[in-house]
Design an enzyme around this catalytic site. Structure first.
Site, PDB file in Angstrom:
ATOM      1  N   ARG A 171      -1.087  -9.012  12.915  1.00 35.98           N
ATOM      2  CA  ARG A 171      -1.627  -7.985  12.005  1.00 35.98           C
ATOM      3  C   ARG A 171      -2.401  -8.643  10.865  1.00 35.98           C
ATOM      4  NH1 ARG A 171       3.745  -5.359  10.713  1.00 35.98           N
ATOM      5  NH2 ARG A 171       2.646  -4.338   9.024  1.00 35.98           N
ATOM      6  N   ARG A 214     -10.266   0.749   8.053  1.00 35.10           N
ATOM      7  CA  ARG A 214      -9.863  -0.617   8.393  1.00 35.10           C
ATOM      8  C   ARG A 214     -10.946  -1.375   9.132  1.00 35.10           C
ATOM      9  NH1 ARG A 214      -3.887   0.519   8.456  1.00 35.10           N
ATOM     10  NH2 ARG A 214      -2.920  -1.496   8.761  1.00 35.10           N
ATOM     11  N   ARG A 219      10.840  -1.875  11.121  1.00 23.67           N
ATOM     12  CA  ARG A 219       9.688  -1.417  11.912  1.00 23.67           C
ATOM     13  C   ARG A 219       9.474  -2.366  13.080  1.00 23.67           C
ATOM     14  NH1 ARG A 219       4.674  -0.005   8.054  1.00 23.67           N
ATOM     15  NH2 ARG A 219       3.642  -1.365   9.543  1.00 23.67           N
ATOM     16  N   LYS A 262       0.836  -1.220   0.000  1.00 25.97           N
ATOM     17  CA  LYS A 262       0.000   0.000   0.000  1.00 25.97           C
ATOM     18  C   LYS A 262       0.861   1.258   0.000  1.00 25.97           C
ATOM     19  CE  LYS A 262      -2.156  -1.043   3.871  1.00 25.97           C
ATOM     20  NZ  LYS A 262      -1.509  -2.345   4.155  1.00 25.97           N
TER      21      LYS A 262
HETATM   22  P1  AP5 Z   1       4.787  -1.636   1.877  1.00 22.98           P
HETATM   23  O1  AP5 Z   1       4.541  -0.724   0.729  1.00 22.98           O
HETATM   24  O2  AP5 Z   1       5.500  -1.073   3.072  1.00 22.98           O
HETATM   25  O3  AP5 Z   1       3.417  -2.369   2.301  1.00 22.98           O
HETATM   26  P2  AP5 Z   1       2.183  -1.816   3.122  1.00 22.98           P
HETATM   27  O4  AP5 Z   1       0.961  -2.446   2.533  1.00 22.98           O
HETATM   28  O5  AP5 Z   1       2.216  -0.330   3.210  1.00 22.98           O
HETATM   29  O6  AP5 Z   1       2.483  -2.510   4.511  1.00 22.98           O
HETATM   30  P3  AP5 Z   1       2.264  -1.959   5.981  1.00 22.98           P
HETATM   31  O7  AP5 Z   1       2.988  -2.934   6.886  1.00 22.98           O
HETATM   32  O8  AP5 Z   1       2.643  -0.512   6.077  1.00 22.98           O
HETATM   33  O9  AP5 Z   1       0.736  -2.149   6.167  1.00 22.98           O
HETATM   34  P4  AP5 Z   1      -0.021  -2.144   7.481  1.00 22.98           P
HETATM   35  O10 AP5 Z   1      -1.390  -2.001   6.992  1.00 22.98           O
HETATM   36  O11 AP5 Z   1       0.227  -3.333   8.334  1.00 22.98           O
HETATM   37  O12 AP5 Z   1       0.672  -0.975   8.309  1.00 22.98           O
HETATM   38  P5  AP5 Z   1       0.243   0.505   8.651  1.00 22.98           P
HETATM   39  O13 AP5 Z   1       1.453   1.325   8.749  1.00 22.98           O
HETATM   40  O14 AP5 Z   1      -0.839   0.956   7.736  1.00 22.98           O
HETATM   41  O15 AP5 Z   1       5.606  -2.895   1.313  1.00 22.98           O
HETATM   42  C1  AP5 Z   1       6.077  -3.919   2.172  1.00 22.98           C
HETATM   43  C2  AP5 Z   1       7.507  -4.336   1.769  1.00 22.98           C
HETATM   44  O16 AP5 Z   1       7.473  -4.891   0.458  1.00 22.98           O
HETATM   45  C3  AP5 Z   1       8.536  -3.193   1.694  1.00 22.98           C
HETATM   46  O17 AP5 Z   1       9.767  -3.674   2.119  1.00 22.98           O
HETATM   47  C4  AP5 Z   1       8.580  -2.815   0.210  1.00 22.98           C
HETATM   48  O18 AP5 Z   1       9.836  -2.266  -0.172  1.00 22.98           O
HETATM   49  C5  AP5 Z   1       8.334  -4.181  -0.421  1.00 22.98           C
HETATM   50  N1  AP5 Z   1       7.637  -4.078  -1.693  1.00 22.98           N
HETATM   51  C6  AP5 Z   1       6.450  -3.428  -1.921  1.00 22.98           C
HETATM   52  N2  AP5 Z   1       6.083  -3.577  -3.201  1.00 22.98           N
HETATM   53  C7  AP5 Z   1       7.058  -4.330  -3.794  1.00 22.98           C
HETATM   54  C8  AP5 Z   1       7.245  -4.856  -5.083  1.00 22.98           C
HETATM   55  N3  AP5 Z   1       6.363  -4.620  -6.051  1.00 22.98           N
HETATM   56  N4  AP5 Z   1       8.334  -5.595  -5.328  1.00 22.98           N
HETATM   57  C9  AP5 Z   1       9.238  -5.845  -4.343  1.00 22.98           C
HETATM   58  N5  AP5 Z   1       9.119  -5.390  -3.099  1.00 22.98           N
HETATM   59  C10 AP5 Z   1       8.046  -4.664  -2.814  1.00 22.98           C
HETATM   60  O19 AP5 Z   1      -0.400   0.318  10.096  1.00 22.98           O
HETATM   61  C11 AP5 Z   1       0.426  -0.027  11.195  1.00 22.98           C
HETATM   62  C12 AP5 Z   1      -0.406  -0.037  12.474  1.00 22.98           C
HETATM   63  O20 AP5 Z   1      -0.993   1.272  12.695  1.00 22.98           O
HETATM   64  C13 AP5 Z   1      -1.612  -0.985  12.492  1.00 22.98           C
HETATM   65  O21 AP5 Z   1      -1.230  -2.303  12.853  1.00 22.98           O
HETATM   66  C14 AP5 Z   1      -2.502  -0.305  13.545  1.00 22.98           C
HETATM   67  O22 AP5 Z   1      -2.043  -0.567  14.847  1.00 22.98           O
HETATM   68  C15 AP5 Z   1      -2.294   1.178  13.266  1.00 22.98           C
HETATM   69  N6  AP5 Z   1      -3.288   1.717  12.292  1.00 22.98           N
HETATM   70  C16 AP5 Z   1      -3.002   2.303  11.079  1.00 22.98           C
HETATM   71  N7  AP5 Z   1      -4.141   2.674  10.445  1.00 22.98           N
HETATM   72  C17 AP5 Z   1      -5.168   2.310  11.275  1.00 22.98           C
HETATM   73  C18 AP5 Z   1      -6.582   2.394  11.163  1.00 22.98           C
HETATM   74  N8  AP5 Z   1      -7.175   2.920  10.058  1.00 22.98           N
HETATM   75  N9  AP5 Z   1      -7.326   1.908  12.180  1.00 22.98           N
HETATM   76  C19 AP5 Z   1      -6.769   1.391  13.285  1.00 22.98           C
HETATM   77  N10 AP5 Z   1      -5.430   1.261  13.460  1.00 22.98           N
HETATM   78  C20 AP5 Z   1      -4.634   1.714  12.458  1.00 22.98           C
HETATM   79 MG    MG Z   2       2.380   1.050   4.791  1.00 21.59          MG
END
Ligand code: AP5
Ligand code: MG
Length: 224
Positions: A174, A91, A163, A16
Site C-alpha cells: 500500500r 488517489r 484490518r 486520515k
Molecule cells: P488512521 O486514522 O486509521 O489512518 P488512515 O490514514 O485513515 O489509514 P488507512 O490505512 O485507512 O489509509 P489507507 O489510505 O491505506 O486505507 P483506506 O481505507 O483509505 O490511523 C492509523 C492508526 O494510527 C490507527 O490505529 C489510529 O488509531 C492511529 N493514530 C492516528 N492518529 C494518531 C495519533 N495522532 N496518535 C496516535 N495514534 C494515532 O483504503 C483501503 C483500500 O481501499 C486501498 O488500499 C484500496 O484498495 C481501496 N481504496 C480506497 N479508496 C480508493 C480510491 N480512491 N481508489 C482506489 N482504491 C481505493
Molecule cells: Mg482510513
C-alpha cells in the site's frame, strides 16, 4: 456561512480517518471515506463488495471507474450540500480530474487539501497496532489510542478487529502504491494553491486542539 469542501490526503496509516472524524465533528459535515464504504460493502457481501475485495486484500487500488462512480453518487446526497470531507479519494490523477468535473457540475470548489506528513517508521508503528470497529468503523490503536475497555468499541460496544490489509507485506504494498500513484497528484492541487501541510506525528491526546487550530487557520468556522 458556507462550510468547506475538504480533501484529507496522506499515506496509509497517516491518520486520515482519525483526523477526518474529528474534523467532521467540529465542522458538522460528513466524512466520505472510500475505504470504509468498500469495507462495509465487503462485510455485507454486496456486488460492489465482491468486486473490490481482491484489490483491497492485495493492497492494490480499486479501478478508477468504480471509485469515481461511487463518490459521484455519494456527493449527490443532500448531506453534502453544505460541505464534506473526502478521506482516501482521489488517489490517482485520473480520479482527481474526474473529481474536478463532478465538483464543477455541482458548483463546489475544493476549499483545501489537508496533506498529512508522517515518516514511514511511524506509519508502520501505527498500522501494526490499529484496531477498527467492524460496525461503526471507529479507529483505535492498541497503545497510542486505546479504547476504554480492551478490544471493545467505545461508541457501540462491538468487539474490535484488525484490518486484513494491515498485514505487514500488504502495508508495504500500500505504501508503494501511495508513493507511485497517489503522492504525485499533490502537484495537481499545489497548482490550485489549496494544499495545507499538517505534521501528523502529534499524539492522539492533542488531536482535537490541533484540528480546531487548523480550522481557525484556514478561516473556517466551527459549528459550535
Ligand atoms: P488512521 O486514522 O486509521 O489512518 P488512515 O490514514 O485513515 O489509514 P488507512 O490505512 O485507512 O489509509 P489507507 O489510505 O491505506 O486505507 P483506506 O481505507 O483509505 O490511523 C492509523 C492508526 O494510527 C490507527 O490505529 C489510529 O488509531 C492511529 N493514530 C492516528 N492518529 C494518531 C495519533 N495522532 N496518535 C496516535 N495514534 C494515532 O483504503 C483501503 C483500500 O481501499 C486501498 O488500499 C484500496 O484498495 C481501496 N481504496 C480506497 N479508496 C480508493 C480510491 N480512491 N481508489 C482506489 N482504491 C481505493
Ligand atoms: Mg482510513
Amino acid at each position: 456561512m458556507q462550510k468547506p469542501n475538504l480533501i484529507i490526503f496522506g499515506a496509509p496509516g497517516s491518520g486520515k480517518g482519525t483526523r477526518s472524524a474529528v474534523l467532521a465533528e467540529i465542522l458538522e459535515i460528513p466524512q466520505i471515506a472510500t475505504g470504509d464504504i468498500f469495507r462495509s460493502n465487503i462485510k455485507n457481501m454486496t456486488p460492489l463488495g465482491v468486486k473490490v475485495k481482491s484489490y483491497m486484500d492485495k493492497g492494490e487500488l480499486v479501478p478508477d471507474e468504480t471509485v469515481v462512480e461511487m463518490v459521484s453518487e455519494r456527493l449527490s446526497h443532500p448531506d453534502c450540500k453544505n460541505g464534506f470531507i473526502l478521506d482516501g479519494f482521489p488517489r490517482t490523477l485520473s480520479q482527481a480530474e474526474a473529481l474536478d468535473k463532478i465538483l464543477k457540475g455541482l458548483g463546489k470548489p475544493i476549499s483545501a487539501v489537508i496533506n498529512l506528513v508522517i515518516s514511514d517508521e511511524e506509519i508502520v508503528r501505527r498500522v501494526s497496532g490499529r484496531l477498527v470497529c467492524p460496525t461503526c468503523q471507529a479507529t483505535y490503536h492498541k497503545t497510542m489510542n486505546p479504547p476504554k475497555n480492551p478490544d471493545i468499541c467505545d461508541k457501540c460496544a462491538t468487539p474490535l478487529a484488525s484490518r486484513p490489509d494491515d498485514a505487514p507485506e500488504t502495508v508495504l504494498k500500500r505504501l508503494e502504491v501511495f508513493k507511485s500513484s497517489t503522492l504525485p497528484i499533490l502537484k495537481h492541487y499545489e497548482a490550485m494553491g489549496v494544499v495545507e501541510m499538517v505534521p501528523s506525528e502529534i499524539s492522539s491526546a492533542g488531536l482535537k486542539a490541533d484540528m480546531e487550530a487548523l480550522v481557525k487557520r484556514l478561516g473556517f468556522k466551527a459549528a459550535k
